[in-house]
Motif scaffolding. Structure first.
Motif, PDB file in Angstrom:
ATOM      1  N   PRO A  92      -2.309   2.046   7.016  1.00  0.00           N
ATOM      2  CA  PRO A  92      -1.187   2.587   6.232  1.00  0.00           C
ATOM      3  C   PRO A  92       0.108   1.783   6.401  1.00  0.00           C
ATOM      4  CG  PRO A  92      -2.370   4.356   7.334  1.00  0.00           C
ATOM      5  CD  PRO A  92      -2.893   3.072   7.911  1.00  0.00           C
ATOM      6  N   GLU A  93       0.313   1.234   7.612  1.00  0.00           N
ATOM      7  CA  GLU A  93       1.517   0.441   7.849  1.00  0.00           C
ATOM      8  C   GLU A  93       1.456  -0.892   7.102  1.00  0.00           C
ATOM      9  OE1 GLU A  93       2.790   1.520  12.352  1.00  0.00           O
ATOM     10  OE2 GLU A  93       0.767   0.726  12.132  1.00  0.00           O
ATOM     11  N   ALA A 119      -6.196  -1.750   3.661  1.00  0.00           N
ATOM     12  CA  ALA A 119      -4.768  -1.653   3.348  1.00  0.00           C
ATOM     13  C   ALA A 119      -4.464  -2.056   1.917  1.00  0.00           C
ATOM     14  CB  ALA A 119      -3.972  -2.530   4.306  1.00  0.00           C
ATOM     15  N   ALA A 120      -5.252  -2.969   1.362  1.00  0.00           N
ATOM     16  CA  ALA A 120      -4.956  -3.505   0.029  1.00  0.00           C
ATOM     17  C   ALA A 120      -5.309  -2.550  -1.104  1.00  0.00           C
ATOM     18  CB  ALA A 120      -5.688  -4.826  -0.174  1.00  0.00           C
ATOM     19  N   GLU A 121      -6.107  -1.528  -0.803  1.00  0.00           N
ATOM     20  CA  GLU A 121      -6.482  -0.583  -1.850  1.00  0.00           C
ATOM     21  C   GLU A 121      -5.243   0.120  -2.405  1.00  0.00           C
ATOM     22  OE1 GLU A 121      -9.458   2.151  -0.666  1.00  0.00           O
ATOM     23  OE2 GLU A 121     -10.910   0.619  -0.090  1.00  0.00           O
ATOM     24  N   GLY A 122      -5.133   0.118  -3.735  1.00  0.00           N
ATOM     25  CA  GLY A 122      -4.006   0.793  -4.373  1.00  0.00           C
ATOM     26  C   GLY A 122      -2.721  -0.014  -4.391  1.00  0.00           C
ATOM     27  N   THR A 123      -2.783  -1.294  -4.003  1.00  0.00           N
ATOM     28  CA  THR A 123      -1.605  -2.162  -4.042  1.00  0.00           C
ATOM     29  C   THR A 123      -1.743  -3.163  -5.186  1.00  0.00           C
ATOM     30  OG1 THR A 123      -2.468  -3.928  -2.617  1.00  0.00           O
ATOM     31  CG2 THR A 123      -1.526  -1.984  -1.522  1.00  0.00           C
ATOM     32  N   GLU A 124      -0.749  -4.042  -5.306  1.00  0.00           N
ATOM     33  CA  GLU A 124      -0.781  -5.065  -6.351  1.00  0.00           C
ATOM     34  C   GLU A 124      -1.576  -6.301  -5.945  1.00  0.00           C
ATOM     35  OE1 GLU A 124       3.072  -6.009  -7.987  1.00  0.00           O
ATOM     36  OE2 GLU A 124       3.814  -3.985  -7.586  1.00  0.00           O
ATOM     37  N   VAL A 125      -2.163  -6.291  -4.757  1.00  0.00           N
ATOM     38  CA  VAL A 125      -2.945  -7.439  -4.295  1.00  0.00           C
ATOM     39  C   VAL A 125      -4.166  -7.620  -5.201  1.00  0.00           C
ATOM     40  CG1 VAL A 125      -4.351  -8.362  -2.421  1.00  0.00           C
ATOM     41  CG2 VAL A 125      -2.179  -7.246  -1.913  1.00  0.00           C
ATOM     42  N   SER A 126      -4.257  -8.791  -5.803  1.00  0.00           N
ATOM     43  CA  SER A 126      -5.348  -9.054  -6.746  1.00  0.00           C
ATOM     44  C   SER A 126      -6.433  -9.935  -6.155  1.00  0.00           C
ATOM     45  CB  SER A 126      -4.803  -9.728  -8.008  1.00  0.00           C
ATOM     46  OG  SER A 126      -4.151 -10.947  -7.693  1.00  0.00           O
ATOM     47  N   GLY A 127      -6.203 -10.475  -4.961  1.00  0.00           N
ATOM     48  CA  GLY A 127      -7.193 -11.331  -4.340  1.00  0.00           C
ATOM     49  C   GLY A 127      -6.977 -11.446  -2.848  1.00  0.00           C
TER      50      GLY A 127
END
Length: 518
Positions: A92-93, A119-127
């Motif tokens: 979460p952090e 952590a990347a789930e639900g963020t703008e990280v595309s790769g």
């Protein structure tokens, strides 16, 4: 014209292409400035093909490696922004930082990959791109990272990067509240490199540095590593720190300069291997990130380590002042004097400078000072006032110009109407032969407002009681400063950069992790 840090390998490739820039301590692989420039050119081109461009944020949740530094430089060549993240955080952090920064791409190590994906789930990280571990590099295994570099052209494609453009978001440790992204520019790193030329004994292009503290932190990245890339020196990169690996690398690669936090220096000093280690190449070491006990400085000196003490912050990229090697013991407790292009003053609540010896807030200004906190205008306005950065540190300056950090504002203890500064009590208790580590905190007290409390980790094989430590301390400092209670632990909780997590200690013994409010 590229005025960014990504252009540094290009400049040194012209001046001395065959000089070694980076050494992988795990594999022994050496990368010259020519190789570093070509590899970061290719990586930048590959990232460009993935849509990364000016202003985009690229996060790194990685252990130390030469490849991590390549990513930082390649991102800079695109005019994009690197976001190093503490891999010891929970999902979460990490997710908060990814969301707050708006990172589009994330580099990880095998050891952090599961954390990163959660952590990347639900963020703008595309790769997500995986950098091989030291073990994988040593085995010569194919990697996604090397495949990415192979995709790109190693031809230099300069991007117009201004010195005042943003180069990094370095998130504060988050020991209280949510972490803030300190916005560091290319000029901040440039001037930090210039300051290093004359800080302490100074660094130069023939120096060999060892990066052993986590490079996601401004101390490991900014104290020596980035300045040596600017100056044209060499850095040996350890994936993770152990004292014996550090000692071996110093001897093998003839390391001449080194940064470490006090907990790391203590581990080096306590290693049996230090007695026979070849430290003859080491010109000096720098301790920073937390106060260094004078007894540790004295012991390291006996082992042949010439230690100076530095002070800096994430927001100052980071070097602010240095206590010279020949002053480290005589002026123990001081952080020295400002580096060449930094101004400091101790000020009252109105921002006016106070007389020598009077406690006030430490203010800093100079070209190495950050430009604000990412997406936090109110915090920026509070921190940057009239051209000065308000550090939140309580300090004094004596008649000779030596600064002393007394404590953080939020950690000052008020007991019975008296101000107690934890660092003073800690330095005193470190003198006790049974004390290995100590942290002093203020806990709520109905009678005194706050009660001075010490949390102690004793040295192996030592026996000491609470009553003995309290009596011993009262013989050396005022009774109101001495702890009213002592709790014993096996080891103090610390951040990845060696700072004691006092909020965890407060939470354990009072149920409230925050500093006592007044």
């Amino acid at each position: 014209m590229d005025n960014g840090i990504g252009n540094w390998p290009t400049l040194h490739r012209v001046r001395h292409p065959h000089r070694v820039a980076l050494i992988d301590a795990t594999t022994g692989a050496e990368y010259t400035f020519e190789q570093l420039d070509l590899r970061t050119n290719a990586l930048a081109d590959a990232l460009r093909s993935r849509g990364i461009g000016r202003g985009d944020r690229v996060a790194l949740l990685t252990l130390n490696s030469t490849h991590m530094l390549e990513v930082v430089l390649a991102v800079a060549k695109l005019g994009a922004v690197a976001v190093p993240i503490n891999w010891r955080l929970q999902a979460p952090e990490v997710q908060y930082i990814l969301n707050d920064s708006g990172a589009r791409l994330l580099f990880v190590s095998p050891q952090t990959a599961a954390l990163a994906r959660a952590a990347a789930e639900g963020t703008e990280v595309s790769g997500i791109v995986e950098i091989p571990s030291g073990e994988q590099r040593a085995a010569g295994e194919p990697s996604e990272y090397e495949a990415l570099i192979a995709e790109g052209s190693d031809e230099r494609v300069p991007v117009d990067v201004a010195a005042d453009d943003l180069s990094m978001l370095m998130y504060t440790s988050g020991t209280t509240g949510f972490p803030k992204g300190a916005m560091l520019t290319h000029a901040n790193h440039h001037w930090n490199g210039i300051n290093n030329l004359t800080a302490g004994d100074g660094v130069g292009p023939r120096d060999v540095n060892i990066a052993s503290a986590p490079l996601f932190h401004i101390g490991a990245l900014g104290v020596i590593t980035l300045p040596l890339l600017y100056i044209g020196g060499t850095t040996v990169v350890l994936e993770t720190f152990t004292p014996d690996a550090w000692l071996d690398a110093v001897a093998k690669h003839r390391v001449s300069v080194a940064f470490a936090v006090p907990a790391m220096w203590a581990a080096i000093d306590a290693s049996p291997a230090v007695e026979t280690a070849d430290l003859s190449s080491l010109r000096f070491g720098i301790s920073g990130g937390a106060p260094c006990p004078v007894v540790l400085i004295e012991s390291l000196t006996r082992h042949g380590v010439r230690l100076c003490e530095g002070f800096g912050l994430t927001e100052t990229s980071p070097n602010v002042c240095v206590l010279e090697v020949d002053e480290a013991v005589a002026y123990a407790g001081s952080v020295g004097k400002p580096v060449l292009h930094v101004e400091m003053k101790v000020a009252d609540g109105e921002g006016d400078e106070v007389p020598p010896g009077v406690i006030g807030e430490l203010l800093v200004r100079g070209p190495n000072v950050f430009v604000g906190y990412w997406n936090k205008p109110e915090a920026t306005a509070e921190a940057l006032q009239d051209g000065w950065f308000h550090t939140g540190d309580l300090a004094t300056c004596d008649e000779a110009g030596y600064y002393r950090i007394v404590d953080r504002k939020k950690d000052m203890i008020v007991t019975g109407g008296e101000n107690v500064y934890a660092s003073e009590v800690e330095q005193t208790m470190y003198r006790h032969p049974a004390v290995a580590e100590v942290a002093v905190i203020g806990l709520p007290d109905e009678k005194w407002g706050e009660s001075v409390t010490a949390v102690v980790a004793a040295k192996p094989g030592s026996e000491v009681s609470e009553a003995e430590l309290i009596a011993w301390t009262r013989e050396r400092i005022a009774h109101f400063k001495s702890p009213r209670a002592v709790h014993f632990v096996d080891v103090l909780p610390r951040t990845a950069t060696g700072k004691v997590l006092k909020r965890e200690l407060r939470l354990r013994w009072s149920g409230d992790e925050s500093a006592v409010r007044r």
